[in-house]
Enzyme design. Structure first.
Site, mmCIF file in Angstrom:
data_model
loop_
_atom_site.group_PDB
_atom_site.id
_atom_site.type_symbol
_atom_site.label_atom_id
_atom_site.label_comp_id
_atom_site.label_asym_id
_atom_site.label_seq_id
_atom_site.Cartn_x
_atom_site.Cartn_y
_atom_site.Cartn_z
ATOM 1 N NE ARG A 92 -8.443 -1.449 2.141
ATOM 2 C CZ ARG A 92 -8.464 -1.102 3.428
ATOM 3 N NH1 ARG A 92 -9.128 -1.844 4.295
ATOM 4 N NH2 ARG A 92 -7.871 -0.014 3.862
ATOM 5 N N GLY A 93 -13.173 -1.160 2.673
ATOM 6 C CA GLY A 93 -14.189 -0.341 3.298
ATOM 7 C C GLY A 93 -14.620 -0.900 4.642
ATOM 8 C CG ASN A 94 -17.210 1.539 7.052
ATOM 9 O OD1 ASN A 94 -18.136 1.060 6.394
ATOM 10 N ND2 ASN A 94 -17.132 2.843 7.313
ATOM 11 C CE LYS A 127 -9.867 -9.470 11.389
ATOM 12 N NZ LYS A 127 -10.970 -10.036 10.584
ATOM 13 C CG ASP A 128 -6.324 -6.075 11.896
ATOM 14 O OD1 ASP A 128 -6.430 -6.918 10.978
ATOM 15 O OD2 ASP A 128 -7.260 -5.333 12.254
ATOM 16 C CB SER A 157 -9.690 -12.023 3.649
ATOM 17 O OG SER A 157 -9.072 -13.219 4.066
ATOM 18 C CB SER A 214 -12.863 2.191 11.902
ATOM 19 O OG SER A 214 -12.578 1.186 12.861
ATOM 20 C CB THR A 235 -13.874 -11.383 0.836
ATOM 21 O OG1 THR A 235 -12.929 -11.438 1.928
ATOM 22 C CG2 THR A 235 -13.372 -12.295 -0.263
ATOM 23 C CB CYS A 240 -2.366 -10.647 9.321
ATOM 24 S SG CYS A 240 -2.312 -8.951 8.739
ATOM 25 N NE ARG A 282 -8.901 -16.270 7.123
ATOM 26 C CZ ARG A 282 -10.208 -16.104 7.310
ATOM 27 N NH1 ARG A 282 -11.049 -17.102 7.090
ATOM 28 N NH2 ARG A 282 -10.694 -14.944 7.715
ATOM 29 N NE ARG A 283 -13.092 -13.236 6.280
ATOM 30 C CZ ARG A 283 -13.171 -12.093 6.938
ATOM 31 N NH1 ARG A 283 -13.142 -10.938 6.274
ATOM 32 N NH2 ARG A 283 -13.280 -12.073 8.243
ATOM 33 C CB THR A 340 -18.325 0.611 3.082
ATOM 34 O OG1 THR A 340 -18.269 1.931 3.637
ATOM 35 C CG2 THR A 340 -17.981 0.674 1.600
ATOM 36 N NE ARG A 341 -14.635 -4.565 3.977
ATOM 37 C CZ ARG A 341 -13.529 -5.283 3.843
ATOM 38 N NH1 ARG A 341 -13.614 -6.605 3.685
ATOM 39 N NH2 ARG A 341 -12.351 -4.711 3.864
#
Length: 323
Positions: free
Chosen positions: A154-156, A88-89, A134, A20, A132, A253, A136-137, A159-160
């Site tokens: 989803r997406g990079n 984090k991943d 996530s 990515s 989002t 995660c 958590r978010r 994209t977001r």
């Protein structure tokens, strides 16, 4: 322990990375840091992971390890000398035969709102669509603004951000570190402060993973020279404490958990929160501990375990799915 180019004639380190744009950018930063500090040449080797090709939501994929397993297999097969992960991943359990050889200095750990018309979270209109992927978010957004429509995306990064510029959404929430690494910080309309909006454990940190045998080698090698040049002890202690919370809670995660640690002089302070998916409830704890240079890893993990036990005693497992 660094080696000059004269001491490592012809040495070239092969660095595995996801393909990515963000992964290539952060791995490129690592590669440049190695060459600048040691003179050792590097080459990036992109690896496609399952998380890069699927369009399923991160939560449905289970989160933990979805981006790491292909890189780890590549490293174990000897196809590269080290790999760069977004920490984090990375699963909290060590992979057999591998070790985290270095943790570079951390980037900004905060989350950011990227909204149309320069709006902050408080200024978004009622019913605004915010994207989002996530859990958590999602919980944090619902806790602050239960009137919003939260959309799983989803997406990079581009994209977001495109969801906002196209008008499909009013805002998205992304990590500041990723935006800055790609030069997209101009899209940020609000940075969420860490005490009120704790990020994913180890957000903003990178992990340089190597084969355990290479880390344990008695002689000086280009790999060990690179790791020594990259290591930032304070960042490792902070990330270890945050990840110890996840490990103790046996949480992935993708669980609705935020944690952030700060090492100041010899004191490590850790704050973590577990959110109900609706955002209606949370359990949070803060702890601190003195840390000595020779025992920072043990102190960090111990602090994370202590805080996680306090969260469990306070009923964290009753309000949120932790695994």
């Amino acid at each position: 322990m660094t080696l000059s180019p004269a001491e490592t004639p012809g040495a070239v380190l092969r660095i595995g990375t996801r393909g990515s744009a963000l992964a290539l950018a952060q791995t490129g930063d690592v590669a440049r840091a190695i060459t600048e500090a040691t003179g050792i040449e590097t080459v990036l080797i992109p690896v496609t992971t399952h998380g890069d090709v699927t369009r399923a939501s991160l939560a449905s994929l289970g989160g933990t390890g979805v981006f790491a397993s292909a890189l780890r297999d590549f490293l174990l097969a000897g196809e590269c000398d080290l790999v760069v992960h977004s920490m984090k991943d990375l699963p909290t359990a060590a992979a057999p035969g591998l070790a985290i050889g270095a943790v570079p200095v951390r980037a900004d750990a905060r989350d950011a709102l990227c909204a149309r018309d320069g709006l902050t979270l408080a200024e978004l209109p009622e019913g605004a669509r915010v994207g989002t992927g996530s859990p958590r978010r999602i919980a944090q957004l619902r806790r602050r603004r239960p009137d919003l429509e939260i959309v799983d995306i989803r997406g990079n990064i581009d994209t977001r951000l495109g969801f906002v510029t196209s008008g499909e959404m009013d805002a998205v929430v992304l990590a500041v570190a990723g935006l800055e690494r790609l030069g997209r910080e101009a899209a940020i309309t609000e940075r969420f402060e860490l005490d009120a909006w704790p990020p994913a454990p180890a957000q903003g940190a990178l992990a340089i993973e190597v084969r355990a045998a290479d880390l344990a080698a008695a002689e000086s090698t280009p790999i060990r020279a690179a790791l020594a040049a990259l290591e930032h002890a304070a960042t490792r202690a902070e990330a270890d404490a945050e990840r110890a919370v996840l490990a103790r809670l046996e949480a992935g995660c993708a669980a609705p958990i935020g944690a952030h640690a700060v090492l100041t002089e010899a004191t490590l302070a850790l704050h973590a929160a577990v959110y109900a998916p609706t955002g209606a409830e949370l359990r949070e704890q803060t702890r601190s501990a003195r840390v000595s240079a020779g025992a920072a890893a043990d102190a960090a993990r111990g602090l994370g375990i202590e805080l996680a036990d306090a969260l469990l005693a306070d009923g964290a497992a009753t309000i949120a799915p932790l695994n």
